[in-house]
Design a protein around this motif. Structure first.
Motif, mmCIF file in Angstrom:
data_model
loop_
_atom_site.group_PDB
_atom_site.id
_atom_site.type_symbol
_atom_site.label_atom_id
_atom_site.label_comp_id
_atom_site.label_asym_id
_atom_site.label_seq_id
_atom_site.Cartn_x
_atom_site.Cartn_y
_atom_site.Cartn_z
ATOM 1 N N VAL A 1 -9.571 -0.840 0.387
ATOM 2 C CA VAL A 1 -8.227 -1.369 0.163
ATOM 3 C C VAL A 1 -8.214 -2.888 0.363
ATOM 4 O O VAL A 1 -7.590 -3.625 -0.404
ATOM 5 N N GLN A 2 -8.946 -3.353 1.369
ATOM 6 C CA GLN A 2 -9.019 -4.799 1.609
ATOM 7 C C GLN A 2 -9.625 -5.522 0.416
ATOM 8 O O GLN A 2 -9.183 -6.612 0.050
ATOM 9 N N LEU B 1 0.828 -1.210 0.000
ATOM 10 C CA LEU B 1 0.000 0.000 0.000
ATOM 11 C C LEU B 1 0.861 1.258 0.000
ATOM 12 O O LEU B 1 1.735 1.416 0.848
ATOM 13 N N ILE B 2 0.584 2.111 -0.957
ATOM 14 C CA ILE B 2 1.331 3.356 -1.087
ATOM 15 C C ILE B 2 0.378 4.535 -0.897
ATOM 16 O O ILE B 2 -0.596 4.669 -1.632
ATOM 17 N N GLY B 3 0.631 5.355 0.099
ATOM 18 C CA GLY B 3 -0.191 6.538 0.346
ATOM 19 C C GLY B 3 0.426 7.750 -0.327
ATOM 20 O O GLY B 3 1.645 7.891 -0.361
ATOM 21 N N THR C 1 -13.693 3.458 5.786
ATOM 22 C CA THR C 1 -14.145 3.071 4.449
ATOM 23 C C THR C 1 -12.950 2.852 3.524
ATOM 24 O O THR C 1 -12.937 1.909 2.739
ATOM 25 N N THR C 2 -11.967 3.730 3.609
ATOM 26 C CA THR C 2 -10.777 3.568 2.771
ATOM 27 C C THR C 2 -10.125 2.223 3.048
ATOM 28 O O THR C 2 -9.783 1.476 2.126
ATOM 29 N N MET D 1 -2.541 2.308 -4.485
ATOM 30 C CA MET D 1 -2.174 3.687 -4.171
ATOM 31 C C MET D 1 -3.396 4.407 -3.620
ATOM 32 O O MET D 1 -4.491 4.309 -4.166
ATOM 33 N N ILE D 2 -3.180 5.118 -2.533
ATOM 34 C CA ILE D 2 -4.278 5.838 -1.875
ATOM 35 C C ILE D 2 -3.945 7.321 -1.885
ATOM 36 O O ILE D 2 -2.961 7.738 -1.275
ATOM 37 N N GLU D 3 -4.741 8.101 -2.632
ATOM 38 C CA GLU D 3 -4.490 9.548 -2.695
ATOM 39 C C GLU D 3 -5.434 10.290 -1.761
ATOM 40 O O GLU D 3 -6.648 10.110 -1.824
#
Ligand SMILES: Nc1nc2c(ncn2[C@@H]2O[C@H](COP(=O)(O)OP(=O)(O)OP(=O)(O)O)[C@@H](O)[C@H]2O)c(=O)[nH]1
Ligand SMILES: [Mg+2]
Length: 340
Positions: free
Chosen positions: A133-134, A45-47, A128-129, A145-147
């Motif tokens: 992601v799960q 996971l990349i934030g 929720t994010t 990727m999470i922006e």
């Protein structure tokens, strides 16, 4: 084939449906998460976070493209993107903007982009994010990727979800660097100074270095000719270096300059996490936090169900009149004969 089986087999329609159920927190969504959980824990996971307009989406776009078309000898990675926009009050705007910029990736089955509008509480946003992601993780995406926009608690919470967090700055956003002021440096694993084609890059970099120096006084900083200096990246990132020091990477996200270097910094950080054992520790800590939060929420909900509103209001009145302290109020409410 059930919807879950279809999702696990790579069916995009099933994935889209489950994402919606999970985002809306329906009973089907919760069941899906329960069933999918055993299949999670594989994705990296990349934030990506930072102030509005610094170029996060452009960067995500190019990184995703890079991971889909890696250098020779490397396998293309399946990439999912969750774009969280807590500042946008309506669904359409952010979604459209991001989608248009992501057009290079459209039609690639190895890429899935999901925009999420804010709703409910900030804590709910992080939850929720994490749930979305799960779902992507279980669906077999290698990189997620999470922006997130901004530098509030919600962004910090979401950043904590990620294994590697990029904090994106751009010149001309003010000398005091907004995102850093709000304490987001704490979560930065890689600092990106984007819009390197704009004037003022050096100033932004200098400000970031100064902040880093405050945050990581040793062992990275040493005295050299009587002057404090920051160790060059290669030294700081040496294999035997137990402390990770966030590197500063310059990029021009609009034309892809500096993207391979950012990807390399992410890879180094990943190696660092794996070799130091931090990856496993982080994962355990993350799941523990999730467990604690859920436990608290569940206990409070059960207690509310079992207790009378009348008794609660009476205790609140006593509290307002200063007849009892908040601690005494809690004791009274909990010991009021309502079993959990
Ligand atoms: N000159 C220049 N412009 C850039 C660069 N990176 C992004 N931009 C432009 O800056 C604007 C904002 O870029 P986005 O990628 O949407 O920024 P963002 O951080 O995702 O924005 P929000 O999601 O709204 O917070 C767009 O017009 C981009 O084309 C860059 O390196 N140089
Ligand atoms: Mg964006």
């Amino acid at each position: 084939m059930s919807q879950i089986e279809a999702l696990l087999a790579g069916d995009r329609l099933a994935l889209t449906r489950v994402l919606t159920q999970v985002e809306n927190d329906t009973s089907d969504g919760r069941r899906a998460l329960d069933e999918l959980f055993a299949h999670t824990g594989r994705a990296y996971l990349i934030g990506i976070t930072g102030a509005s307009g610094t170029g996060k989406s452009s960067l995500v776009n190019h990184l995703a493209y890079y991971y889909r078309h890696p250098q020779q000898g490397e396998q293309p990675q399946r990439v999912a993107v969750v774009a969280v926009d807590p500042s946008s009050p309506f669904t359409g705007g952010a979604l459209l903007g991001d989608r248009i910029r992501m057009r290079d990736l459209a039609g690639d089955p190895g890429v899935f982009i999901r925009s999420m509008a804010s709703r409910g509480s900030l804590g709910g946003l992080a939850r929720t994010t994490s749930a979305l992601v799960q779902v992507f993780d279980a669906a077999g995406f290698d990189l997620i990727m999470i922006e997130t926009v901004g530098a509030g608690q919600a962004e910090v919470d979401i950043a904590r979800l990620a294994h590697t967090t990029l904090v994106v700055e751009a010149p001309g956003m003010g000398d005091d660097i907004q995102a850093i002021k709000a304490g987001i440096l704490e979560v930065a694993d890689v600092l990106v100074v984007n819009k390197a084609d704009h004037p003022g890059v050096e100033g932004t970099e200098r400000a970031l270095r100064a902040m880093l120096e405050l945050a990581h006084p040793s062992p990275r900083v040493f005295r050299h000719h009587g002057r404090k200096e920051v160790l060059p990246e290669e030294h700081a990132q040496a294999q035997d270096q137990p402390v990770w020091v966030p590197p500063i990477q310059r990029t021009i996200a609009t034309d892809g300059k500096g993207i391979p270097e950012v990807a390399a910094a992410i890879a180094r950080h990943r190696q660092h996490l794996e070799h130091s054992g931090d990856l496993a520790r982080r994962e355990r800590f993350r799941l523990q936090t999730e467990l604690e939060n859920l436990l608290q929420a569940t206990l409070v909900a059960r207690w509310r169900e079992a207790s009378s509103t009348q008794a609660y209001l009476e205790v609140l009145d006593d509290l307002v009149r200063r007849h009892i302290s908040p601690h005494q109020a809690v004791t009274q409410l909990i010991n009021g004969g309502y079993s959990l």
